[in-house]
Design a protein around this motif. Sequence first.
Motif, PDB file in Angstrom:
ATOM      1  N   VAL A  39      48.890 -15.019  34.967  1.00 22.66           N
ATOM      2  CA  VAL A  39      49.139 -13.651  34.529  1.00 22.66           C
ATOM      3  C   VAL A  39      48.017 -13.167  33.627  1.00 22.66           C
ATOM      4  O   VAL A  39      47.518 -12.036  33.771  1.00 22.66           O
ATOM      5  N   ILE A  40      47.577 -14.009  32.701  1.00 17.50           N
ATOM      6  CA  ILE A  40      46.502 -13.613  31.774  1.00 17.50           C
ATOM      7  C   ILE A  40      45.204 -13.373  32.537  1.00 17.50           C
ATOM      8  O   ILE A  40      44.514 -12.367  32.316  1.00 17.50           O
ATOM      9  N   GLN A  41      44.849 -14.292  33.443  1.00 15.94           N
ATOM     10  CA  GLN A  41      43.635 -14.106  34.245  1.00 15.94           C
ATOM     11  C   GLN A  41      43.694 -12.828  35.068  1.00 15.94           C
ATOM     12  O   GLN A  41      42.682 -12.152  35.252  1.00 15.94           O
ATOM     13  N   SER A  42      44.871 -12.473  35.561  1.00 16.21           N
ATOM     14  CA  SER A  42      45.030 -11.291  36.405  1.00 16.21           C
ATOM     15  C   SER A  42      44.893  -9.996  35.612  1.00 16.21           C
ATOM     16  O   SER A  42      44.297  -9.017  36.089  1.00 16.21           O
TER      17      SER A  42
ATOM     18  N   PRO B 225      40.885  -8.515  33.662  1.00 18.55           N
ATOM     19  CA  PRO B 225      39.875  -7.610  34.212  1.00 18.55           C
ATOM     20  C   PRO B 225      40.234  -6.125  34.084  1.00 18.55           C
ATOM     21  O   PRO B 225      39.344  -5.269  34.166  1.00 18.55           O
ATOM     22  N   ILE B 226      41.515  -5.820  33.905  1.00 20.15           N
ATOM     23  CA  ILE B 226      41.934  -4.437  33.679  1.00 20.15           C
ATOM     24  C   ILE B 226      42.050  -4.137  32.191  1.00 20.15           C
ATOM     25  O   ILE B 226      41.566  -3.112  31.707  1.00 20.15           O
TER      26      ILE B 226
ATOM     27  N   ILE C 222      31.680  -3.459  34.466  1.00 18.72           N
ATOM     28  CA  ILE C 222      30.906  -4.654  34.839  1.00 18.72           C
ATOM     29  C   ILE C 222      31.543  -5.902  34.228  1.00 18.72           C
ATOM     30  O   ILE C 222      31.670  -6.949  34.888  1.00 18.72           O
ATOM     31  N   ILE C 223      31.960  -5.799  32.971  1.00 19.43           N
ATOM     32  CA  ILE C 223      32.641  -6.923  32.322  1.00 19.43           C
ATOM     33  C   ILE C 223      33.937  -7.257  33.059  1.00 19.43           C
ATOM     34  O   ILE C 223      34.270  -8.425  33.277  1.00 19.43           O
TER      35      ILE C 223
ATOM     36  N   CYS D 105      39.318 -15.511  38.460  1.00 19.93           N
ATOM     37  CA  CYS D 105      40.627 -15.422  39.108  1.00 19.93           C
ATOM     38  C   CYS D 105      40.691 -16.253  40.389  1.00 19.93           C
ATOM     39  O   CYS D 105      41.730 -16.304  41.033  1.00 19.93           O
ATOM     40  N   LYS D 106      39.586 -16.855  40.757  1.00 18.88           N
ATOM     41  CA  LYS D 106      39.541 -17.688  41.960  1.00 18.88           C
ATOM     42  C   LYS D 106      38.738 -18.941  41.636  1.00 18.88           C
ATOM     43  O   LYS D 106      37.711 -18.870  40.967  1.00 18.88           O
ATOM     44  N   LYS D 107      39.225 -20.077  42.083  1.00 18.28           N
ATOM     45  CA  LYS D 107      38.621 -21.351  41.691  1.00 18.28           C
ATOM     46  C   LYS D 107      37.200 -21.522  42.210  1.00 18.28           C
ATOM     47  O   LYS D 107      36.335 -22.046  41.533  1.00 18.28           O
ATOM     48  N   SER D 108      36.960 -21.102  43.429  1.00 17.45           N
ATOM     49  CA  SER D 108      35.612 -21.259  43.987  1.00 17.45           C
ATOM     50  C   SER D 108      35.280 -20.057  44.861  1.00 17.45           C
ATOM     51  O   SER D 108      36.163 -19.466  45.495  1.00 17.45           O
TER      52      SER D 108
END
Length: 444
Positions: free
Chosen positions: A228-231, A234-235, A273-274, A282-285
């Motif tokens: 949830v935090i990672q998602s 970015p916003i 950009i940040i 948000c994605k491992k690789s």
Amino acid sequence: MPPETSFIYLLICLLAGISIIVLLTTKFKVPAAFALIIGCFLVGLGAHLSLTDVVNIMKEGFGNIIKSLGLIILLGTTLGILLEYTGSTSVMANYILKKLGEKRTVWGISITGFIVGLPIFCDSGYIVLSGLNKTLAKRAGISIVIMSVSLATGLYSVHCMVPPHPGSAAAAGIIGADIGKLILIGSLVAIPAMMVGNIWARYAGKNLPLPVVEEETPTDVRLHQPSVIQSFLPIVVPIVLIALKSFVTIEATPDKAWMTAILSFGDPVIALIIGILLTFFCKKSWKRAELGHLLQDSAEKAGGILVIIGAGGAFGAILAAIKIGTHLSESLALDSMGLFFPFLLTFVLKTAQGSSTVAIITAASIVLPLLQVLGLDTETGKLLCVLAMGAGSMMISHANDAYFWVIAKFSGLDMKTMLRVYSVATVLMGLTSFAMVYILSKFL
């Protein structure tokens, strides 16, 4: 433009231009950018501008819009696509629905728009939140028309009324209104406008066909969704950075290192950009090919939006060049109009050239020498005057408004639906806001 051109004639040119744009896009399915360009020539030549002047004004209007919104739209589009691809929008949607409940989803998106819209432009806010809005609509089973217009009107209600947005802030400076009081009272006036936008979206959108909202998240991403935090980061991070910049700009001069840093990182382009960089967590690789494909899709999607918005800016520049506001101020008896005049003037300017910011700033410059005649030459009168202009700058958002096309393209709504639901919502919001200002004038 020759001095003998009458105000009535200019209104006819304006109505003809708007009508041809609506007719070409709805009945003949002409792409909006070409319809707007045709409207530019019709209005410009009809108002006796030379062909060279029309072309030069169109270039300037097109360029100004692209200069102000181009990078924001490109980066915002990229952010949205990356959030969808990584599954972040699904995570956020699940979290919000769990906290609010499906019955309150529409109110939740309106309130989100209202809060997010306090510090940032409605265009930027809508771009950042559009992916989340689509996912919420799909998960809650609510029409994207209702959700999109609810989000759009929530953002729009404060954009037109409350500093630090440039229109109301500049108008307060020109007229001499107190910015602190304007922020407080403007926010209160914007709440009923947001509510009316939400209610109208529900009413007008309930019987419309339900556009399909595709979920583009791949299967492997669904199995490895971000937290949830990672998602949310970015916003949330771009919004916080932009908000901090807005309030630092109002409250202080950048004479310290931390203020300079906030002003730099709070620029919408840098903030976005940040946000994009944060999506990579948000994605491992990541594979080079998939990232290249996503960035290419982002550029292509943004390009189509920018062409339409640029053409809208060109149309707005043509309409601004025929000086409808000046003719209006010279054609009416003002001594008995009071608050109605700044409201009406800003409404006409907004409808004519599309930008709420330009409309309210232009109206403020025209109204300033007329304050005494209008009976608004007091501290309270100036405050109410700016609020009345803010209400007028809400209406009518239609084909020459960049925000109109941002909503349409990021939500997948056609022009007929936008005019029927969103444009009418802006009229109701403007009238509601002006009614609130008029009521306040009886007590302040």
